[in-house]
Design an enzyme around this catalytic site. Structure first.
Site, PDB file in Angstrom:
ATOM      1  N   HIS A  13       0.852  -1.197   0.000  1.00 21.38           N
ATOM      2  CA  HIS A  13       0.000   0.000   0.000  1.00 21.38           C
ATOM      3  C   HIS A  13       0.879   1.235   0.000  1.00 21.38           C
ATOM      4  O   HIS A  13       1.921   1.256   0.648  1.00 21.38           O
ATOM      5  CB  HIS A  13      -0.918   0.021   1.229  1.00 21.38           C
ATOM      6  N   GLU A  65      -7.820  -5.101   0.072  1.00 25.57           N
ATOM      7  CA  GLU A  65      -8.421  -5.932  -0.975  1.00 25.57           C
ATOM      8  C   GLU A  65      -8.339  -7.423  -0.684  1.00 25.57           C
ATOM      9  O   GLU A  65      -9.103  -8.202  -1.243  1.00 25.57           O
ATOM     10  CB  GLU A  65      -7.742  -5.658  -2.331  1.00 25.57           C
TER      11      GLU A  65
HETATM   12  N1  COA Z   1       3.871  -7.777  -4.580  1.00 28.54           N
HETATM   13  C1  COA Z   1       5.181  -7.792  -4.847  1.00 28.54           C
HETATM   14  N2  COA Z   1       5.956  -6.696  -4.827  1.00 28.54           N
HETATM   15  C2  COA Z   1       5.371  -5.531  -4.511  1.00 28.54           C
HETATM   16  C3  COA Z   1       4.006  -5.446  -4.204  1.00 28.54           C
HETATM   17  C4  COA Z   1       3.246  -6.628  -4.256  1.00 28.54           C
HETATM   18  N3  COA Z   1       1.942  -6.621  -3.994  1.00 28.54           N
HETATM   19  N4  COA Z   1       3.699  -4.175  -3.920  1.00 28.54           N
HETATM   20  C5  COA Z   1       4.825  -3.456  -4.061  1.00 28.54           C
HETATM   21  N5  COA Z   1       5.828  -4.281  -4.405  1.00 28.54           N
HETATM   22  C6  COA Z   1       7.227  -3.907  -4.631  1.00 28.54           C
HETATM   23  C7  COA Z   1       7.319  -3.280  -6.026  1.00 28.54           C
HETATM   24  O1  COA Z   1       7.657  -4.269  -6.981  1.00 28.54           O
HETATM   25  C8  COA Z   1       8.375  -2.246  -5.848  1.00 28.54           C
HETATM   26  O2  COA Z   1       9.633  -2.860  -6.063  1.00 28.54           O
HETATM   27  P1  COA Z   1      10.662  -2.217  -7.128  1.00 28.54           P
HETATM   28  O3  COA Z   1      11.036  -0.894  -6.504  1.00 28.54           O
HETATM   29  O4  COA Z   1      11.758  -3.210  -7.189  1.00 28.54           O
HETATM   30  O5  COA Z   1       9.912  -2.074  -8.406  1.00 28.54           O
HETATM   31  C9  COA Z   1       8.284  -1.850  -4.375  1.00 28.54           C
HETATM   32  O6  COA Z   1       7.578  -2.889  -3.705  1.00 28.54           O
HETATM   33  C10 COA Z   1       7.516  -0.549  -4.186  1.00 28.54           C
HETATM   34  O7  COA Z   1       6.322  -0.615  -4.963  1.00 28.54           O
HETATM   35  P2  COA Z   1       5.602   0.625  -5.621  1.00 28.54           P
HETATM   36  O8  COA Z   1       4.817   0.150  -6.792  1.00 28.54           O
HETATM   37  O9  COA Z   1       6.573   1.734  -5.822  1.00 28.54           O
HETATM   38  O10 COA Z   1       4.645   1.022  -4.436  1.00 28.54           O
HETATM   39  P3  COA Z   1       3.358   1.923  -4.590  1.00 28.54           P
HETATM   40  O11 COA Z   1       3.150   2.602  -3.317  1.00 28.54           O
HETATM   41  O12 COA Z   1       3.466   2.778  -5.797  1.00 28.54           O
HETATM   42  O13 COA Z   1       2.218   0.840  -4.905  1.00 28.54           O
HETATM   43  C11 COA Z   1       0.444  -0.661  -4.763  1.00 28.54           C
HETATM   44  C12 COA Z   1       1.210   0.469  -4.062  1.00 28.54           C
HETATM   45  C13 COA Z   1      -0.816  -0.953  -3.977  1.00 28.54           C
HETATM   46  C14 COA Z   1       0.062  -0.220  -6.160  1.00 28.54           C
HETATM   47  C15 COA Z   1       1.323  -1.913  -4.833  1.00 28.54           C
HETATM   48  O14 COA Z   1       1.690  -2.339  -3.538  1.00 28.54           O
HETATM   49  C16 COA Z   1       0.665  -3.044  -5.602  1.00 28.54           C
HETATM   50  O15 COA Z   1       0.755  -3.096  -6.828  1.00 28.54           O
HETATM   51  N6  COA Z   1      -0.023  -4.000  -4.907  1.00 28.54           N
HETATM   52  C17 COA Z   1      -0.699  -5.088  -5.566  1.00 28.54           C
HETATM   53  C18 COA Z   1      -2.047  -4.657  -6.081  1.00 28.54           C
HETATM   54  C19 COA Z   1      -3.031  -4.361  -4.977  1.00 28.54           C
HETATM   55  O16 COA Z   1      -3.111  -5.088  -3.999  1.00 28.54           O
HETATM   56  N7  COA Z   1      -3.802  -3.308  -5.178  1.00 28.54           N
HETATM   57  C20 COA Z   1      -4.790  -2.855  -4.209  1.00 28.54           C
HETATM   58  C21 COA Z   1      -4.324  -1.607  -3.554  1.00 28.54           C
HETATM   59  S1  COA Z   1      -5.359  -1.155  -2.192  1.00 28.54           S
END
Ligand code: COA
Length: 371
Positions: free
Chosen positions: A254, A308
């Site tokens: 998150h 979620e």
């Molecule tokens: N599984 C595996 N790795 C994850 C992850 C997950 N669910 N969520 C984040 N990471 C990793 C990313 O790969 C990233 O690594 P990198 O820097 O090597 O690319 C790092 O953690 C940071 O992720 P980032 O995308 O920059 O974080 P964010 O704050 O922008 O994203 C979400 C937040 C929710 C989009 C992200 O955690 C995600 O995609 N989760 C899965 C989808 C989900 O559950 N969505 C519902 C959100 S309420």
């Protein structure tokens, strides 16, 4: 020009008195009421009151507001006819985007009014449920005035008055999903409102932002993941393989929470009460394997369960098909959207950020056209 983190991380957009997301400690409160206080005690209607007017109702459920939502949820004939322009059989979320847009009319001008907000909250579940029924050749159901906002939504979808435990579980889900600070869909809505556009345009933009898996589009993918894992014994292997393929685990991570999402904790408790025990065992095994693997591989990212994950288990347990998971999230979030639209319009200034230009220097010559 001041620069900021990619994705506007840590950028403060302005002030809001609606919802406090305390990401480091795992706190969430609406107008000072902790989510752990609201979920067991409040009605969804009570939370709508709190978000829109800043204070809880004198009694919950609020009699007047509940009656008003009940009246407004009835779709007038002319509007129902207008909705028929959306062809049956579309994925419900795609249909919902068009249906929402048809809900507005030229009278829905800026600034958004409380009446428009209540109309959005009350009618969104009805137009969605009526569409789902029309898509499968079923007529709309007569209104059941004895049912509250959320129970009535479930009744319209399933065609049956829901058992109290299921109706309450969905209501608690909707309370938890009603608002969440400057999330992507709310930000999209506030941008639209800041241009002095109308509430429905803001809601349509918000729905578009909600659709993606990085926001509200994840829960059906959580259910797919649990299907793919199949058994608790397979969880660790499956998680390792998915992360090995550089896939993201749905329902984990998150932007705001650097510890467990408080809604995930509450939803897990609800799932324990109503979910199929086998499904729950698979979910718990994936949770353990996922948190452990992410902690091992990316400790600095501090990735935990988000709303979620057990949200999907709860929605499944109340009997909703996965294509309705994100639309149901949207139904719950209309309360937050209406409240944010109101707040934005009360102290409005155009939201128009800047960007750091990285293209070629100006002064290039256009190719000559052939003579
Ligand atoms: N599984 C595996 N790795 C994850 C992850 C997950 N669910 N969520 C984040 N990471 C990793 C990313 O790969 C990233 O690594 P990198 O820097 O090597 O690319 C790092 O953690 C940071 O992720 P980032 O995308 O920059 O974080 P964010 O704050 O922008 O994203 C979400 C937040 C929710 C989009 C992200 O955690 C995600 O995609 N989760 C899965 C989808 C989900 O559950 N969505 C519902 C959100 S309420």
């Amino acid at each position: 020009m001041a620069t900021s983190g990619k994705g506007l991380e840590h950028v403060v957009l302005g002030d809001s008195s609606l919802t406090l997301v305390a990401g480091e400690t795992g706190g969430l409160s609406y107008r000072g009421f902790d989510i752990g206080e609201l979920v067991p005690r409040a009605s969804y209607e009570g939370v709508v009151h709190l978000l829109l007017w800043g204070e809880p109702p004198a009694r919950d459920p609020p009699e007047r507001l509940s009656a008003e939502l009940r009246e407004r949820r009835i779709v007038p004939h002319a509007l129902a006819r207008r909705m028929e322009a959306v062809p049956p059989g579309l994925p419900p979320l795609e249909a919902m985007r068009s249906l929402l847009s048809l809900l507005g009319s030229p009278e829905w001008r800026y600034p958004p009014t409380d009446e428009q907000g209540l109309d959005l909250i009350a009618k969104t579940p009805t137009i969605l449920a009526q569409y789902v029924r029309r898509s499968s050749g079923r007529a709309p159901l007569p209104d059941r005035p004895e049912l509250g906002h959320v129970a009535h939504f479930l009744y319209q979808l399933t065609g049956e008055v829901p058992p109290a435990a299921k109706a309450r579980a969905l209501e608690q889900y909707c309370i938890m999903l009603a608002d969440h600070g400057m999330n992507a869909s709310t930000f999209a809505l506030r941008i639209v409102i800041s241009t002095q556009s109308d509430l429905i345009s803001g809601a349509v933009a918000a729905l578009g932002a909600l659709k993606g898996p990085a926001h509200g589009g994840a829960p059906s993918k959580v259910a797919d993941m649990l299907d793919a894992v199949g058994t608790p014994e397979n969880a660790e292997r499956w998680v390792e393989a998915a992360l090995g393929r550089k896939e993201r685990l749905m329902g984990f991570g998150h932007r705001a929470y650097k510890t467990e999402d408080p809604r995930a904790v509450l939803l897990k408790q609800i799932a324990k009460e109503i979910a199929d025990p086998e499904r729950l065992r698979v979910a718990e095994a994936v949770e353990r394997a996922g948190v452990a693997a992410l902690q091992r591989k990316r400790p600095e990212a501090r990735l935990f369960l988000n709303v979620e994950f057990y949200g999907a288990v709860v929605l499944e347990a109340v009997g909703l098909p996965r294509e309705l998971f994100t639309p149901t999230f949207a139904v719950a979030r209309t309360a937050g959207w209406a409240a944010h639209a109101k707040e934005q319009s009360q102290d409005n200034r155009l939201i128009r950020p800047d960007v750091r230009y990285t293209g070629p220097a100006p002064g290039r010559g256009w190719p000559a056209s052939p003579a």
